[in-house]
Design an enzyme around this catalytic site. Structure first.
Site, mmCIF file in Angstrom:
data_model
loop_
_atom_site.group_PDB
_atom_site.id
_atom_site.type_symbol
_atom_site.label_atom_id
_atom_site.label_comp_id
_atom_site.label_asym_id
_atom_site.label_seq_id
_atom_site.Cartn_x
_atom_site.Cartn_y
_atom_site.Cartn_z
ATOM 1 N N TYR A 49 -9.751 -11.755 -3.557
ATOM 2 C CA TYR A 49 -10.137 -10.987 -4.629
ATOM 3 C C TYR A 49 -11.611 -10.664 -4.827
ATOM 4 O O TYR A 49 -12.454 -11.564 -4.508
ATOM 5 C CB TYR A 49 -9.944 -11.394 -6.214
ATOM 6 C CG TYR A 49 -8.737 -10.883 -6.888
ATOM 7 C CD1 TYR A 49 -8.820 -9.716 -7.232
ATOM 8 C CD2 TYR A 49 -7.655 -11.451 -7.357
ATOM 9 C CE1 TYR A 49 -8.247 -8.680 -8.005
ATOM 10 C CE2 TYR A 49 -6.812 -10.889 -8.055
ATOM 11 C CZ TYR A 49 -6.940 -9.458 -8.506
ATOM 12 O OH TYR A 49 -5.961 -8.702 -9.122
ATOM 13 N N GLU A 51 -13.424 -8.502 -7.212
ATOM 14 C CA GLU A 51 -14.285 -7.468 -8.191
ATOM 15 C C GLU A 51 -15.509 -7.505 -8.131
ATOM 16 O O GLU A 51 -16.178 -8.563 -8.288
ATOM 17 C CB GLU A 51 -13.374 -7.862 -9.619
ATOM 18 C CG GLU A 51 -12.203 -7.269 -9.732
ATOM 19 C CD GLU A 51 -11.542 -7.925 -10.971
ATOM 20 O OE1 GLU A 51 -12.319 -8.231 -12.057
ATOM 21 O OE2 GLU A 51 -10.214 -7.369 -11.180
ATOM 22 N N ASP A 195 -14.541 18.206 -2.834
ATOM 23 C CA ASP A 195 -13.698 17.044 -2.328
ATOM 24 C C ASP A 195 -13.171 17.683 -0.991
ATOM 25 O O ASP A 195 -12.413 18.509 -0.707
ATOM 26 C CB ASP A 195 -12.262 17.303 -3.315
ATOM 27 C CG ASP A 195 -11.041 16.513 -3.114
ATOM 28 O OD1 ASP A 195 -11.018 15.821 -1.916
ATOM 29 O OD2 ASP A 195 -10.275 16.293 -3.635
ATOM 30 N N THR A 221 -10.697 11.325 1.323
ATOM 31 C CA THR A 221 -10.013 10.361 1.618
ATOM 32 C C THR A 221 -10.095 9.847 3.326
ATOM 33 O O THR A 221 -10.521 10.769 3.910
ATOM 34 C CB THR A 221 -8.485 10.625 1.591
ATOM 35 O OG1 THR A 221 -8.303 11.935 2.386
ATOM 36 C CG2 THR A 221 -7.914 10.862 0.227
ATOM 37 N N LYS A 224 -6.437 11.183 6.369
ATOM 38 C CA LYS A 224 -6.215 12.415 7.082
ATOM 39 C C LYS A 224 -7.085 12.921 8.197
ATOM 40 O O LYS A 224 -6.820 12.170 9.428
ATOM 41 C CB LYS A 224 -6.548 13.693 5.996
ATOM 42 C CG LYS A 224 -5.783 13.317 4.580
ATOM 43 C CD LYS A 224 -5.766 14.373 3.610
ATOM 44 C CE LYS A 224 -5.148 14.226 2.518
ATOM 45 N NZ LYS A 224 -5.693 13.432 1.253
ATOM 46 N N ARG A 230 -5.128 4.327 4.466
ATOM 47 C CA ARG A 230 -5.181 5.126 3.618
ATOM 48 C C ARG A 230 -5.979 4.729 2.689
ATOM 49 O O ARG A 230 -6.191 3.619 2.173
ATOM 50 C CB ARG A 230 -3.679 4.817 2.975
ATOM 51 C CG ARG A 230 -2.540 5.302 3.949
ATOM 52 C CD ARG A 230 -1.203 5.364 3.196
ATOM 53 N NE ARG A 230 -1.269 6.419 2.178
ATOM 54 C CZ ARG A 230 -1.004 7.993 2.668
ATOM 55 N NH1 ARG A 230 -0.515 8.024 3.957
ATOM 56 N NH2 ARG A 230 -1.042 8.846 1.864
HETATM 57 N N1 DSN Z 1 -0.799 14.755 -0.685
HETATM 58 C C1 DSN Z 1 -2.024 15.422 -0.045
HETATM 59 C C2 DSN Z 1 -1.809 16.259 0.999
HETATM 60 O O1 DSN Z 1 -0.738 16.295 1.552
HETATM 61 O O2 DSN Z 1 -2.413 17.314 1.172
HETATM 62 C C3 DSN Z 1 -3.147 15.631 -1.080
HETATM 63 O O3 DSN Z 1 -3.530 14.424 -1.966
#
Ligand code: DSN
Length: 410
Positions: A49, A51, A195, A221, A224, A230
């Site tokens: 933990y 925080e 974003d 994120t 990707k 993730r």
């Molecule tokens: N779910 C993602 C996507 O497939 O683009 C976006 O959050």
């Protein structure tokens, strides 16, 4: 502590490993992490933990965790040449939520890209917190070009008076002009949040213009095109550092996932390498090669092509919906997701299109000749969709093909 293996869970993981190995993954938001990332995300770091932030924790025993998070932050700042970084958001949604919490009050006007035109749930969709807590307005794409129409976005911004404009998309195949967005935001006195969840890897490699100098906030994120575990991240100007950090913790999250932050730190380092830049270049090359192949075989592509890692294929020329396409392709081992196209006559759960991305197949080492083969497989599946025997035969061939590209070589 029992050392006995949980057979139920390990069998499911084995089955998933087989599925990943034996199928072709064209989901534009997925990828495969390196073995090193895989191992740290499953490490003992999950036990701790922490925080708070480095040297300001609410728990004792954080001396190693502090070093870890500091390394992750420093690497992320260096990768994107940002002033401040927060590596704690559990996902892209939390990254966006933290930005909104940092600068908005409930009921404030926000302006984001319409989900139906390629935006994201968290950019103001009514069924998402972003559309429930704030007052959302949307911009879409031009009906003719199917691309962002900056003059139109300016007009919408002028008439709605947003406090925050969100740019970035989940299903947009073209370059986004972040400078233009920042001019629009400045002209109406709005903050800009870019974003870059989908294109983070391309931006890191310098193959898509970076929003960092133009937007007060950049969210993204790590899993990707960036090819990490993730998770989410936020970049911001130094003047917003404190309010962003407070918005993440204690604003919307408790303890950070330190095992995931370790994976993020490794991903950021990997993303600084020459190999990573070449990988991103190959993603784009594979994508534009695949787009040309689709066009040559009579498919229509939204915007007529692609500049990035994905394309939107309008399946109406082939007299099949997105939903049916997803099902047929899935049945032979090609994974895609159905996707609305701009001004789609079908509801989103049926949709006219499929979204196709090349980040995952490129990680597996596939190049142009494999992309050509995948196009043949797709065509065959769509053409023979009513012939179960042919589809079963195709599935076997796809399994054999995909298995030649191991994801984690022994
Ligand atoms: N779910 C993602 C996507 O497939 O683009 C976006 O959050």
């Amino acid at each position: 502590m029992s050392g006995k293996i949980d057979q139920v869970i390990s069998n499911i993981i084995r089955q998933e490993m087989r599925r990943e190995r034996e199928t072709i993954n064209l989901i534009a938001s997925e990828n495969y992490v390196s073995k090193q990332i895989l191992s740290v995300v499953g490490s003992i770091l999950t036990n701790k933990y922490a925080e708070g932030y480095p040297l300001k924790r609410y728990y004792d025993g954080c001396e190693n965790i502090d070093k870890l998070e500091t390394v992750a932050i420093e690497r992320l700042i260096k990768l994107f040449r940002a002033e401040h970084a927060n590596v704690q958001p559990h996902a892209g949604s939390q990254a966006n939520m933290a930005v909104y919490l940092a600068v908005l009050k409930p009921g404030d006007v926000i302006l984001g890209m319409d989900l139906a035109a390629g935006g994201h749930l968290t950019h103001g969709t009514k069924i998402n917190f972003s559309g429930m807590v704030f007052k959302p307005f949307y911009y879409g794409v031009n009906r003719e070009t199917e691309q962002l129409d900056y003059d139109e976005i300016l007009k919408i911004a002028q008439s709605t008076g947003p406090r925050l404009i969100i740019c970035g998309a989940s299903a947009y195949p073209r370059i986004i002009d972040f400078k233009r967005f920042s001019e629009i935001a400045a002209s109406v006195g709005a903050y800009l949040c870019a974003d870059i969840a989908h294109i983070a890897g391309l931006v890191a490699a310098g193959l898509h213009p970076s929003p960092v100098e133009f937007a007060e906030f950049v969210t993204g994120t790590t899993h990707k095109t960036l090819r990490g575990p993730r998770g989410g991240f936020i970049l911001c100007r130094e003047s917003f550092a404190q309010c962003i950090d407070r918005a993440v913790f204690p604003g919307i999250q408790g303890g950070p996932l330190m095992h995931v932050i370790a994976g993020k730190a490794i991903a950021f380092k990997e993303a600084m390498s020459r190999e990573f830049r070449l990988y991103q270049k190959n993603i784009i090359e594979n994508c534009s090669f695949m787009a040309r192949g689709f066009l040559e075989t009579g498919y229509r592509l939204v915007t007529g092509g692609t500049d990035n890692h994905l394309m939107l294929v309008d399946m109406r020329n082939k007299h099949i919906t997105g939903e049916e396409s997803q099902k047929v392709l899935g049945s032979v081992g090609i994974t895609v997701n159905r996707n609305a196209i701009p001004f789609d006559p079908y509801p989103p759960n049926i949709a006219s299109g499929i979204r196709v991305g090349t980040a995952a197949i490129t990680t597996r080492g596939m190049g142009k000749s494999e992309v050509a083969k995948i196009l043949d497989f797709i065509n065959e599946a769509i053409e023979k969709r009513d012939n179960v025997t042919e589809l079963n035969f195709l599935k076997k061939r796809i399994k054999k093909f995909a298995s030649q590209f191991p994801i984690y070589a022994k």
